[in-house]
Design a protein around this motif. Structure first.
Motif, mmCIF file in Angstrom:
data_model
loop_
_atom_site.group_PDB
_atom_site.id
_atom_site.type_symbol
_atom_site.label_atom_id
_atom_site.label_comp_id
_atom_site.label_asym_id
_atom_site.label_seq_id
_atom_site.Cartn_x
_atom_site.Cartn_y
_atom_site.Cartn_z
ATOM 1 N N ARG A 37 0.836 -1.218 0.000
ATOM 2 C CA ARG A 37 0.000 0.000 0.000
ATOM 3 C C ARG A 37 0.861 1.255 0.000
ATOM 4 O O ARG A 37 0.422 2.318 -0.419
ATOM 5 N N PHE A 38 2.075 1.126 0.518
ATOM 6 C CA PHE A 38 2.973 2.297 0.611
ATOM 7 C C PHE A 38 4.284 1.994 -0.136
ATOM 8 O O PHE A 38 5.330 1.750 0.485
ATOM 9 N N PRO A 39 4.235 1.988 -1.478
ATOM 10 C CA PRO A 39 5.419 1.588 -2.266
ATOM 11 C C PRO A 39 6.611 2.526 -2.122
ATOM 12 O O PRO A 39 7.726 2.174 -2.522
ATOM 13 N N ALA A 40 6.399 3.712 -1.539
ATOM 14 C CA ALA A 40 7.505 4.670 -1.382
ATOM 15 C C ALA A 40 8.678 4.025 -0.643
ATOM 16 O O ALA A 40 9.846 4.303 -0.949
ATOM 17 N N LEU A 41 8.382 3.128 0.309
ATOM 18 C CA LEU A 41 9.454 2.511 1.105
ATOM 19 C C LEU A 41 10.316 1.599 0.230
ATOM 20 O O LEU A 41 11.542 1.598 0.327
ATOM 21 N N ARG A 42 9.650 0.826 -0.637
ATOM 22 C CA ARG A 42 10.394 -0.047 -1.561
ATOM 23 C C ARG A 42 11.239 0.812 -2.522
ATOM 24 O O ARG A 42 12.402 0.503 -2.798
ATOM 25 N N LEU A 43 10.640 1.908 -2.988
ATOM 26 C CA LEU A 43 11.369 2.771 -3.926
ATOM 27 C C LEU A 43 12.628 3.354 -3.269
ATOM 28 O O LEU A 43 13.674 3.480 -3.904
ATOM 29 N N ALA A 44 12.526 3.677 -1.987
ATOM 30 C CA ALA A 44 13.693 4.230 -1.270
ATOM 31 C C ALA A 44 14.828 3.215 -1.256
ATOM 32 O O ALA A 44 15.996 3.563 -1.420
ATOM 33 N N ARG A 45 14.473 1.943 -1.053
ATOM 34 C CA ARG A 45 15.532 0.908 -1.042
ATOM 35 C C ARG A 45 16.185 0.801 -2.413
ATOM 36 O O ARG A 45 17.393 0.658 -2.534
ATOM 37 N N GLU A 46 15.360 0.895 -3.448
ATOM 38 C CA GLU A 46 15.927 0.819 -4.805
ATOM 39 C C GLU A 46 16.876 2.007 -5.051
ATOM 40 O O GLU A 46 17.937 1.855 -5.644
ATOM 41 N N VAL A 47 16.473 3.171 -4.551
ATOM 42 C CA VAL A 47 17.309 4.375 -4.717
ATOM 43 C C VAL A 47 18.644 4.202 -3.985
ATOM 44 O O VAL A 47 19.707 4.521 -4.515
ATOM 45 N N MET A 48 18.594 3.654 -2.776
ATOM 46 C CA MET A 48 19.836 3.475 -2.006
ATOM 47 C C MET A 48 20.763 2.498 -2.710
ATOM 48 O O MET A 48 21.976 2.686 -2.744
ATOM 49 N N LEU A 49 20.185 1.431 -3.273
ATOM 50 C CA LEU A 49 21.021 0.438 -3.956
ATOM 51 C C LEU A 49 21.610 1.017 -5.236
ATOM 52 O O LEU A 49 22.756 0.746 -5.583
ATOM 53 N N ALA A 50 20.834 1.859 -5.922
ATOM 54 C CA ALA A 50 21.328 2.474 -7.162
ATOM 55 C C ALA A 50 22.424 3.490 -6.842
ATOM 56 O O ALA A 50 23.416 3.613 -7.560
ATOM 57 N N GLY A 51 22.256 4.258 -5.760
ATOM 58 C CA GLY A 51 23.261 5.252 -5.357
ATOM 59 C C GLY A 51 23.360 6.410 -6.340
ATOM 60 O O GLY A 51 22.485 6.616 -7.189
ATOM 61 N N GLY A 52 24.458 7.163 -6.238
ATOM 62 C CA GLY A 52 24.715 8.282 -7.147
ATOM 63 C C GLY A 52 23.588 9.293 -7.171
ATOM 64 O O GLY A 52 23.109 9.748 -6.131
ATOM 65 N N LEU A 53 23.154 9.618 -8.375
ATOM 66 C CA LEU A 53 22.141 10.671 -8.527
ATOM 67 C C LEU A 53 20.703 10.143 -8.470
ATOM 68 O O LEU A 53 19.757 10.897 -8.721
ATOM 69 N N ALA A 54 20.551 8.858 -8.134
ATOM 70 C CA ALA A 54 19.191 8.303 -8.040
ATOM 71 C C ALA A 54 18.369 9.069 -6.989
ATOM 72 O O ALA A 54 17.156 9.255 -7.146
ATOM 73 N N GLY A 55 19.032 9.543 -5.933
ATOM 74 C CA GLY A 55 18.326 10.303 -4.897
ATOM 75 C C GLY A 55 17.796 11.627 -5.439
ATOM 76 O O GLY A 55 16.717 12.082 -5.047
ATOM 77 N N ALA A 56 18.557 12.233 -6.346
ATOM 78 C CA ALA A 56 18.112 13.495 -6.951
ATOM 79 C C ALA A 56 16.909 13.234 -7.857
ATOM 80 O O ALA A 56 15.959 14.031 -7.900
ATOM 81 N N VAL A 57 16.929 12.119 -8.566
ATOM 82 C CA VAL A 57 15.795 11.749 -9.421
ATOM 83 C C VAL A 57 14.557 11.523 -8.545
ATOM 84 O O VAL A 57 13.468 12.042 -8.815
ATOM 85 N N PHE A 58 14.757 10.771 -7.488
ATOM 86 C CA PHE A 58 13.668 10.423 -6.564
ATOM 87 C C PHE A 58 13.026 11.688 -5.979
ATOM 88 O O PHE A 58 11.806 11.855 -6.004
ATOM 89 N N THR A 59 13.855 12.586 -5.470
ATOM 90 C CA THR A 59 13.339 13.807 -4.832
ATOM 91 C C THR A 59 12.574 14.669 -5.834
ATOM 92 O O THR A 59 11.462 15.126 -5.559
ATOM 93 N N ALA A 60 13.170 14.867 -7.013
ATOM 94 C CA ALA A 60 12.541 15.755 -8.006
ATOM 95 C C ALA A 60 11.230 15.163 -8.510
ATOM 96 O O ALA A 60 10.220 15.874 -8.634
ATOM 97 N N ALA A 61 11.228 13.850 -8.769
ATOM 98 C CA ALA A 61 9.995 13.208 -9.263
ATOM 99 C C ALA A 61 8.910 13.274 -8.196
ATOM 100 O O ALA A 61 7.740 13.547 -8.489
ATOM 101 N N LYS A 62 9.325 13.063 -6.950
ATOM 102 C CA LYS A 62 8.363 13.116 -5.845
ATOM 103 C C LYS A 62 7.790 14.531 -5.694
ATOM 104 O O LYS A 62 6.590 14.725 -5.504
ATOM 105 N N GLU A 63 8.662 15.536 -5.810
ATOM 106 C CA GLU A 63 8.204 16.931 -5.681
ATOM 107 C C GLU A 63 7.191 17.278 -6.775
ATOM 108 O O GLU A 63 6.167 17.905 -6.518
ATOM 109 N N ARG A 64 7.514 16.851 -8.000
ATOM 110 C CA ARG A 64 6.627 17.158 -9.137
ATOM 111 C C ARG A 64 5.290 16.427 -8.977
ATOM 112 O O ARG A 64 4.228 16.994 -9.248
#
Ligand code: NDP
Length: 394
Positions: free
Chosen positions: A303-330
């Protein structure tokens, strides 16, 4: 006694106002250097006058005139625009509160660290988008970053006198928000008003909606990893509806150190403001016998996929966090504007992450302010496309 020079970035927001409340109670200890805000120039001017700030800065050029008029005759300097925010961060200060909302908080925070100022970090987007850059800047300039988010302040407090090497895991808690018990279908129909109805915390609009979707917790998982230098699998989330245990640190001997405190951000802000001292704070004293029970449950990542997405972002590393934040903001902007549904926000973020994961240059070596800004721009465009597609389907 010399007064501590303090600047508050995002002074007109929820965290900014709580910080000013504490500073205003102890005027002999603090000298206010810069106060910054966005569009709420009346409040910014009122506080700048009351606290005798050196300078007041609005992030928006078109608010310059209004701020100038509101501070006429006060002796407070006035400036506007993103460059003025950076110049405000150049003013010598002992302690700076980073409480601008969103990715806009990163650059002033980095600038403050370059001067060796202590940065009290509420702006979680800084660590999510560019954690390695921020922590490296602090190390390079011998500056300290103190956590303000209640969970990270709780971990920080539980670690006093401990060896980070002895930490097995860190558990941060989530209230579960207003939709903790709602089935997915009902969440899909949730209104803005319902998303803003947080059961425990009074916060700014954006973080309140992020708390309902658990995107706030998703960002905090990444924040925990970056701040304390942990691996992704060392950070866990536990739903705790009472919001009184903020975090638990698990050590290698099996011991758990939990931090409890009232659901009042002035506790974590005050801890960072007075650190390394502990001083009296005007927050509620918990009566645990009255509270009676504390509940804990595993989060539902379906029901709350954001948590799974955060794990994927951490594993990807680098600029994945910037992608995550910007997409979430938009996606959040689109939900607030009534363009997409509540559960669509996670869909948008997932679509953008999938699409942009194949982009070259998302590797760890390329986290710079310029790359973060460029990635932010691209991710917002990509999120715009995903939003359009969802609206066409609806
Ligand atoms: P608010 O929305 O209440 O306040 C945000 C502040 O940032 C305001 O001063 C606002 O100005 C200013 N601002 C908005 N846009 C810009 C911009 N583009 N450039 C510069 N300044 C801008 O947010 P919160 O206080 O709730 O949160 C601040 C940060 O702290 C966020 O990152 C949040 O995730 C984090 N945080 C918040 C907690 C809380 O309890 N509220 C808890 C833990 C972390 P104005 O209003 O004048 O337009």
């Amino acid at each position: 006694m010399t007064r501590r020079r303090v600047s508050i970035f995002g002074a007109t927001g929820s965290i900014g106002q709580s910080t000013l409340d504490l500073i205003g109670r102890d005027p002999d200890r603090f000298e206010v250097v810069a106060l910054t805000g966005g569009r709420n120039v009346e409040l910014l001017a009122k506080d700048a006058r009351a606290l005798g700030a050196e300078i007041a800065v609005t992030a928006y050029e078109d608010c310059h005139g209004a701020l100038k008029a509101a501070l006429a005759g006060s002796g407070v300097e006035v400036a506007a625009g993103p460059a003025a925010l950076l110049e405000a961060a150049d003013r010598p200060a002992d302690w700076i509160m980073s409480a601008i909302v969103g990715a806009a908080g990163l650059a002033p925070g980095l600038r403050a660290l370059a001067h060796g100022s202590t940065l009290a970090l509420a702006n979680k987007e800084s660590l999510v988008t560019a954690g390695p850059l921020l922590m490296a800047a602090a190390a390079e300039h011998g500056a300290r970053v103190l956590p303000v988010d209640s969970e990270h302040s709780a971990v920080f407090q539980a670690l006093v006198g401990e060896d980070i090497g002895a930490v097995e895991r860190v558990i941060i808690t989530a209230s579960g928000g207003p939709f903790r018990d709602w089935p997915f279908g009902r969440m899909a129909e949730a209104t803005l008003e319902q998303a803003l109805n947080h059961p425990n915390w009074a916060m700014g609009q954006r973080i309140t909606i992020d708390s309902a979707s658990l995107f706030n917790k998703a960002m905090e998982i990444i924040e925990t990893k970056e701040f304390f230098g942990l691996s992704p699998d060392q950070v866990e989330v536990l739903v705790h509806p009472e919001s009184l245990v903020h975090a638990i640190v698990g050590f290698r001997d099996g011991g758990l150190m939990a931090h409890l405190g009232p659901a009042d951000m002035r506790h974590a802000i005050g801890y960072a403001l007075n650190w390394p001292e502990r001083r009296h704070l005007p927050v509620e004293r918990l009566n645990l016998s009255k509270i009676g029970q504390l509940r804990f449950e595993a989060p539902d990542e379906k029901r709350f996929p954001a948590l799974r997405l955060a794990r994927e972002v951490m594993l990807a590393g680098g600029l994945a966090g910037a992608v995550f934040t910007a997409a979430k903001e938009r996606a959040l902007d689109a939900f607030i504007a009534g363009e997409i549904g509540f559960t669509d926000m996670a869909q948008v973020v997932e679509d953008v992450l999938t699409k942009m994961s194949s982009e070259p240059g998302l590797d760890a070596a390329s986290i710079t302010l310029d790359n973060v800004a460029q990635t932010d721009h691209l991710a917002r465009l990509c999120a715009g496309d995903a939003i359009k597609t969802l609206r066409t389907k609806a």
